[in-house]
Design an enzyme around this catalytic site. Structure first.
Site, PDB file in Angstrom:
ATOM      1  N   SER A 153       0.644  -1.304   0.090  1.00 26.77           N
ATOM      2  CA  SER A 153      -0.205   0.194  -0.311  1.00 26.77           C
ATOM      3  C   SER A 153       0.934   1.292   0.330  1.00 26.77           C
ATOM      4  CB  SER A 153      -1.103  -0.148   1.253  1.00 26.77           C
ATOM      5  OG  SER A 153      -1.701   0.734   1.272  1.00 26.77           O
ATOM      6  N   TYR A 191      -0.973  -0.663  10.299  1.00 27.77           N
ATOM      7  CA  TYR A 191      -1.811  -1.834   8.920  1.00 27.77           C
ATOM      8  C   TYR A 191      -0.345  -1.822   8.333  1.00 27.77           C
ATOM      9  CZ  TYR A 191      -3.197  -1.950   4.571  1.00 27.77           C
ATOM     10  OH  TYR A 191      -3.862  -2.159   3.671  1.00 27.77           O
ATOM     11  N   LYS A 239       2.159  -4.225   6.634  1.00 25.79           N
ATOM     12  CA  LYS A 239       2.676  -4.054   4.816  1.00 25.79           C
ATOM     13  C   LYS A 239       4.058  -3.467   4.909  1.00 25.79           C
ATOM     14  CE  LYS A 239      -0.970  -4.895   3.180  1.00 25.79           C
ATOM     15  NZ  LYS A 239      -2.057  -5.827   2.649  1.00 25.79           N
TER      16      LYS A 239
END
Ligand code: NAD
Ligand code: UD1
Length: 339
Positions: free
Chosen positions: A126, A150, A154
């Site tokens: 992302s 989060y 990643k």
């Protein structure tokens, strides 16, 4: 011979669109998904669009026995790895869950791949790994500085994949850093089906348009942007799906790991998106200006030229197409896949 691709998280929003693109490009698709944030109906719809049967395993990537079963039944050319949790706000509240599902889940997947000598993986990363950029547009070489568990999950996964590919001679990976995926398949059969109240802008606009929500909160109109509202690089989910097909096509020419920004390279504000939605679909969206949302960045967009040069991929669907297809999906499926 038809190449078989394992799609983890293939019942989800981006995964289901990627299954369509893979099948249309002549690949055979096998899906493993625990359905924690999706419905099996999405895969039935993929079958309807493509006319092809999809082999589905209801399984959890953190469960080694589930993965063993899948890998024992098939020989995969490559894995496209979407499975994971994706809410920034939840990750702040439940960091361990995010590291367990995203990081440990990927470790289990890599271990299963290693055991079965499957050595190619395309990973869903992302733009959030960049954090607040020092300048725009964002290049793949920019420093990373994710601001949430989060985002860090990643980045950790990217690093684990990189280490793995350095150590294993046969292994190679393409890491795609998505900007803001929106829209739906033009058939209106598959699209984004958020659980509960949507956090993201496009699904929220759609629910205001359909009368499920009274108004849209615009989080801040005092940013240093063209009109004061936040600016993002929105990309049509079908363009994004096509980037995965290009990545699979390219992956055996990749030496270890390559990173690509997947965006259009153009920033649009919250007000731009609302205006495009209203003009294209002929519906007024009631809005209310609210304070800035915690953790939001004023503006960012990609430089996607590396993906164009190396993958031969370029987004072709514009903002009008994004808002048209998002609304078509919403109208056809007011309650998502529930109906
Ligand atoms: P999604 O939630 O619709 O899809 C993820 C899928 O993975 C779901 O079907 C879910 O049921 C499944 N899943 C979750 N945990 C699992 C587990 N432990 N085992 C098996 N299946 C599991 O999300 P999406 O929007 O399609 O995103 C796909 C991927 O792309 C995610 O990894 C996400 O972090 C990443 N990504 C998404 C966006 C975005 O804006 N949607 C942006 C950047 C990156
Ligand atoms: C968020 C995540 C990102 C994730 C992406 C897609 C954060 C900090 N980032 O990105 O990691 O990849 O979702 O899942 O959460 N907005 C409103 N009103 C709303 C909703 C949003 O004004 O009701 C504004 C936001 O302030 C922002 C823009 O719309 O300026 C886009 O927001 P959103 O769709 O949530 O995406 P991001 O925050 O960019």
């Amino acid at each position: 011979m038809t190449k078989k691709i394992l799609v983890t998280g293939g019942a989800g929003y981006i995964g289901s669109h990627t299954c369509v693109a893979l099948i249309e490009a002549g690949f055979e698709v096998v899906v493993v998904d625990n359905l924690v944030n999706s419905s099996i109906e999405s895969l039935r719809r993929v079958e309807k669009i493509t006319g092809q049967f999809i082999r589905f395993y209801r399984g959890d990537i953190t469960n080694k026995a589930d993965l063993k079963r899948v890998f024992e039944d098939h020989n995969f050319y490559a894995v496209i790895h979407f499975a994971g949790l994706k809410s920034v706000a939840d990750s702040v509240e439940f960091p361990l869950r995010y590291y367990q599902q995203n990081v440990f889940g990927t470790l289990c997947l890599l271990e299963a791949m290693q055991q079965q000598a499957c050595s190619k993986i395309v990973f869903s990363s992302s733009a959030t790994v960049y954090g607040e950029p020092a300048s725009l547009p964002i290049l793949e070489t920019f420093p990373t500085n994710p601001q949430s568990p989060y985002g860090r999950s990643k980045l950790f996964i990217e690093q684990i994949i990189d280490d793995y590919c350095q150590a294993e001679k046969q292994a190679s990976s393409i890491i795609l850093r998505y900007f803001n995926p929106v829209g739906a398949h033009p058939s209106g059969e598959i699209g984004e089906d958020p659980l509960g109240i949507p956090n993201n802008l496009m699904p929220y606009i759609c629910q205001v348009a359909s009368g499920q929500r009274e108004f849209l909160s615009i989080y801040g109109d005092d940013y240093a942007t063209t009109d004061g509202t936040g600016v993002r690089d929105y990309i049509h989910v079908v363009d994004l799906a096509e980037a995965h097909v290009k990545a699979v096509d390219k992956i055996n020419q990749v030496d270890q790991v390559q990173w690509f920004n997947i965006g259009r390279g153009q920033g649009y504000s919250v007000k731009d998106l609302i205006q495009a939605f209203e003009q294209t679909n002929g519906i007024r969206i009631k809005t209310s200006i609210q304070p800035r949302r915690d953790g939001d960045i004023a503006e960012y967009w990609a430089d996607p030229s590396l993906a164009r040069q190396e993958l031969g991929w370029k987004a072709t669907r514009d903002l009008k197409q994004m808002v048209k297809d998002a609304w078509h999906w919403q109208q056809k499926n007011p309650k998502g896949y529930e109906e």
